[in-house]
Scaffold this active site. Structure first.
Site, PDB file in Angstrom:
ATOM      1  N   VAL A 176       7.233   3.889  -1.828  1.00 37.96           N
ATOM      2  CA  VAL A 176       8.306   4.182  -0.881  1.00 37.96           C
ATOM      3  C   VAL A 176       9.464   4.831  -1.628  1.00 37.96           C
ATOM      4  O   VAL A 176       9.876   4.352  -2.696  1.00 37.96           O
ATOM      5  CB  VAL A 176       8.771   2.902  -0.163  1.00 37.96           C
ATOM      6  CG1 VAL A 176       9.895   3.235   0.831  1.00 37.96           C
ATOM      7  CG2 VAL A 176       7.613   2.244   0.572  1.00 37.96           C
TER       8      VAL A 176
ATOM      9  N   ASP B 175       0.191  -8.677   8.959  1.00 43.17           N
ATOM     10  CA  ASP B 175       0.628  -8.904   7.575  1.00 43.17           C
ATOM     11  C   ASP B 175       2.086  -9.359   7.533  1.00 43.17           C
ATOM     12  O   ASP B 175       2.867  -8.929   6.696  1.00 43.17           O
ATOM     13  CB  ASP B 175       0.443  -7.644   6.735  1.00 43.17           C
ATOM     14  CG  ASP B 175       0.487  -7.946   5.225  1.00 43.17           C
ATOM     15  OD1 ASP B 175       0.170  -9.094   4.849  1.00 43.17           O
ATOM     16  OD2 ASP B 175       0.851  -7.048   4.443  1.00 43.17           O
TER      17      ASP B 175
ATOM     18  N   MET C  38       0.854  -1.174   0.000  1.00 43.05           N
ATOM     19  CA  MET C  38       0.000   0.000   0.000  1.00 43.05           C
ATOM     20  C   MET C  38       0.895   1.229   0.000  1.00 43.05           C
ATOM     21  O   MET C  38       1.678   1.427   0.918  1.00 43.05           O
ATOM     22  CB  MET C  38      -0.914  -0.029   1.220  1.00 43.05           C
ATOM     23  CG  MET C  38      -1.759   1.191   1.358  1.00 43.05           C
ATOM     24  SD  MET C  38      -2.977   1.085   2.686  1.00 43.05           S
ATOM     25  CE  MET C  38      -2.436  -0.242   3.706  1.00 43.05           C
TER      26      MET C  38
END
Length: 808
Positions: A4, A112, A1
């Site tokens: 970066v 996660d 998500m």
């Protein structure tokens, strides 16, 4: 998500990773606010194995997270390049488990954990990334250390996480707790160990289904250098039921740390000062106890829950040695000690109580049954009684064990026997043979071979008689094959290793054809049945009933296992009724002489260890029955192959291919039988002719051609119909291998035979196959002519399926 970027913090002059969350005009303000709140909570985590979050903020309408910049590669990338060594795996697992433990202590779940979310620095420091899906537990939960404190999903009804790593409860959208992260870490470590994820499928739904229903292959089956302890730890992490997992990440870290402290050779010596830990009469070990760590740990766990365990297995499998090791390990927990009663020399069942009383130092009382006196003596004791070698005294041992267990609530009984005692509450624990290298699918290097328990036992015992002996690149494969040929049976391995005084491993392997003569010369102080392999098997065989001996002998004609139906078809006759065969087979299973195996598709198969099979073959030969039962075996598998032949082109093709694959060793044996017992071997040619399509579809082209060629040569012109079919199959296999001239010669001979017999259907198939050969050789005009001829024959026979059906 999000994306970066590497950036520089201008205020502090440090390099950071900047994660910018994508702008989403559809995102509800409440959801955005909830995410930012949870991300800010994650920023309080401060652990050397967690990537530090410096700040969570917003600029120009974009949310971003500034975090520690880490150089390295992810666990996924490292594992796909090269699976982790056991040491790397343990070290990485400890670091990650400790990091999760720190997060859980603050009430934070990651949710996660996966291989792409853990980075390894050049110094192998693990860093857990992306607590973006992390969720704070409730305030009550945060104040607890109890793993059962639960957390709802960020958004009710929405499953968040990565398929293939999510626990079953996470995939179902249920409430979560710390054990969810433990499951995901187990999946990640499995991937690090093997280079592949534990749960796979063509779709997300398929992966979730696999996670709920399937057990992954133990890592040691994929990489033999991994120990069974690693299998057990990862299996517990990935247990379907969260109650079966580690209770906390701290507990997982401790389990991994214990592995790091264990001697990597897997050798466990019996403590020299065992007597100081509690009264006992356990024998002192003169040699090292090799391997069996998984079995030892499991038995100790079971003895904490169960009062009677019977170790069963064939003679020489190491029942006594394992039982003594377990008893020795438990001495610190047994105030009244552990006592072994050796029953092998005892012949009279009535003397069993007297033998036990003598071992425990209990004196007989005049006019009172010994069993009653014994029960009173142990009634208040917290002790372990080891009844060794009960198989010839099963009834008496069962009666005494039952009486003592009823009288003494803190008594534990550990028995060794080739069959269960049959006492209520008894747990029967079958001892597997030692792990042996599979050279067909595994590495053949000295290092890889040396990791197997059977090989380590061979090396230890060989060094005991020849101190300079070592595993080398030259002898490693021979040692591995010795261990395989003796089925991983510890007694047989020890006896084989003793021969290195006078023979090289290659010479020992060559002489194993007559293993019962070679494997002699055990310790003079051992029981007679443990001094030679034949004596060990004789001991087991002599305890059988006549019907059990008869069936065991006849089962020796099978190779690679058998089904109950096959055993009934081959072995039953007037002397061994079909109705009784199942019961007799069950008794052989109980006595550990026949091994049951799950074959899939609801089918159970059985097999004999090769050592037992060779022994039975000798007995069958001595009884003058071997030739007859070899023929019965060959007839059964000829019928099976001919039943399968038409099915290989029908809707049941896959089922029949699997069935023939399972029976391939039996089919090979049947082919050899027909060559040896029938001249000319017409039925052998029938069998090969029925199997050629199986060989072709399974890719056994060279083997198929070789077997067909041998039978064609042996039968000559004796069976024109069978010869035609066999030539057809051999030609197809030759064409598949690119040998077009050989294929053409065989097809032309087969075609002449088919035309002479007036077999129009086979003629059409052979003409079509000749067309395939011409097409492969780029003679397209000839190929077209032959295809048209084949099609004309099909039409003549009323077959409208077209050319594609000609071969079928």
């Amino acid at each position: 998500m999000g994306e970066v970027y590497r950036a520089t913090d201008l205020k502090l002059g440090r390099t950071v990773a900047l994660k910018i969350l994508p702008a989403d005009p559809t995102r509800e303000p409440e959801a955005r606010q909830r995410f930012l709140q949870e991300a800010r909570f994650a920023s309080v985590l401060n652990h050397p194995n967690i990537v530090t979050i410096y700040s969570v903020d917003e600029a120009d309408g974009l949310d971003f997270i500034a975090m520690e910049y880490v150089e390295g590669e992810t666990v996924r990338k490292r594992a796909r390049r090269e699976p982790f060594s056991p040491e790397q795996l343990i070290d990485t697992g400890i670091q990650c488990a400790e990091a999760l433990g720190a997060a859980h202590a603050l009430g934070m779940l990651h949710r996660d954990i996966k291989s792409a979310n853990i980075i390894l620095t050049p110094r192998n420091q693990a860093k857990i990334l992306d607590f973006g899906l992390a969720k704070r537990m409730s305030e009550a939960a945060a104040a607890q250390t109890d793993v059962t404190a639960e957390v709802d999903l960020t958004t009710a009804g929405i499953v968040m996480g990565s398929p293939g790593y999510m626990s079953p409860e996470q995939a179902r959208g249920e409430t979560l707790d710390a054990r969810t992260d433990i499951f995901s870490l187990g999946c990640t470590l499995y991937e690090a160990a093997t280079g592949k994820v534990p749960f796979e499928g063509p779709s997300t739904l398929a992966v979730m289904h696999a996670t709920w229903t399937q057990e992954p292959t133990p890592p040691s089956k994929l990489r033999p250098e991994l120990t069974p302890d690693i299998d057990a730890i990862l299996a517990r992490c990935m247990a379907k039921d969260r109650d079966d997992r580690y209770a906390s990440a701290r507990e997982l870290a401790d389990a991994l740390a214990a592995l790091r402290e264990t001697d990597r050779t897997g050798t466990v010596a019996l403590p020299r000062a065992a007597a100081a830990r509690g009264p006992n009469n356990l024998p002192a070990a003169l040699t090292a106890f090799i391997g069996r760590k998984r079995e030892t740990a499991e038995l100790k766990r079971l003895l904490a829950q169960t009062r009677l365990i019977t170790l069963s297995g064939p003679g020489g499998c190491g029942k006594t040695r394992l039982a003594v090791q377990v008893a020795t390990d438990l001495l610190t927990d047994l105030p009244d000690g552990a006592w072994i009663v050796e029953l092998a020399p005892l012949a009279d069942p009535a003397l069993v109580p007297h033998h036990v009383a003598a071992a425990l130092g209990v004196r007989e009382e005049s006019g009172r049954p010994v069993a009653e006196t014994l029960a009173e003596a142990v009634a208040a004791k917290r002790m372990l009684l080891l009844l060794d070698n009960c198989e010839h005294l099963v009834g008496a041992c069962a009666a005494l064990a039952s009486a003592l267990l009823q009288a003494a609530p803190d008594l534990r009984v550990l028995a060794t026997s080739q069959e269960p005692l049959g006492v209520p509450g008894e747990v029967t624990w079958r001892i597997p043979t030692l792990g042996v290298p599979d050279l067909a699918v595994g590495a053949r290097s000295r290092e890889a071979i040396g990791r197997y328990e059977a090989v380590r036992l061979f090396l230890d015992r060989a060094a005991g008689v020849q101190p300079t002996f070592a595993l080398t690149d030259q002898n490693a494969v021979a040692v591995a094959n010795i261990c395989r040929r003796v089925d991983g049976i510890p007694l047989a391995i020890e006896l084989a290793a003793a021969r290195v005084k006078v023979l090289a491993p290659e010479q020992i392997l060559a002489r194993l054809e007559d293993r019962f003569k070679l494997l002699t010369g055990g310790s003079r102080t051992a029981l007679p049945k443990q001094q030679t392999l034949r004596a060990a098997v004789d001991w087991s065989y002599d305890l059988l009933t006549p019907a059990e001996k008869t069936l065991l002998n006849r089962l020796s004609v099978f190779a690679g296992g058998f089904t109950l139906e096959a055993a009934e078809a081959v072995c039953a006759d007037d002397a061994l009724d079909t109705l009784d065969l199942l019961d007799t087979l069950t008794h052989l299973v109980d006595r550990s002489l026949v091994v049951p195996e799950e074959a899939g598709e609801g089918e159970v198969r059985y097999r004999l260890l090769e050592t037992i099979r060779e022994y039975g073959r000798e007995k069958l030969e001595a009884a003058g029955e071997r030739a007859a039962f070899r023929v019965r075996h060959a007839e059964h598998f000829l019928a099976l192959a001919e039943q399968a032949e038409p099915e290989l082109t029908g809707p049941g093709q896959a089922t029949w291919l699997r069935r023939l694959s399972r029976e391939h060793d039996n089919l090979r044996t049947a082919l050899v039988t027909w060559l040896e017992v029938e001249g000319p071997p017409v039925r052998g040619l029938r069998l090969a002719g029925a199997l050629w399509r199986f060989w072709w579809m399974r890719g056994n082209w060279a083997e198929g051609r070789s077997r067909l060629a041998a039978l064609l040569l042996a039968t000559g012109d004796a069976a024109p119909a069978e010869r035609t079919k066999a030539l057809h199959g051999a030609a197809v296999l030759a064409r598949t291998q690119g040998e077009y001239r050989a294929a053409q010669r065989m097809l032309e001979e087969a075609l002449a035979l088919a035309r002479a017999r007036g077999d129009r259907a086979l003629t059409g198939s052979l003409v079509f196959e000749l067309g395939n050969v011409a097409n492969e050789e780029a003679d397209y005009a000839l190929a077209r002519s032959l295809y048209e001829e084949a099609l004309a024959i099909r039409r003549e026979l009323g077959d409208r399926r077209g050319l594609s059906a000609a071969l079928h």
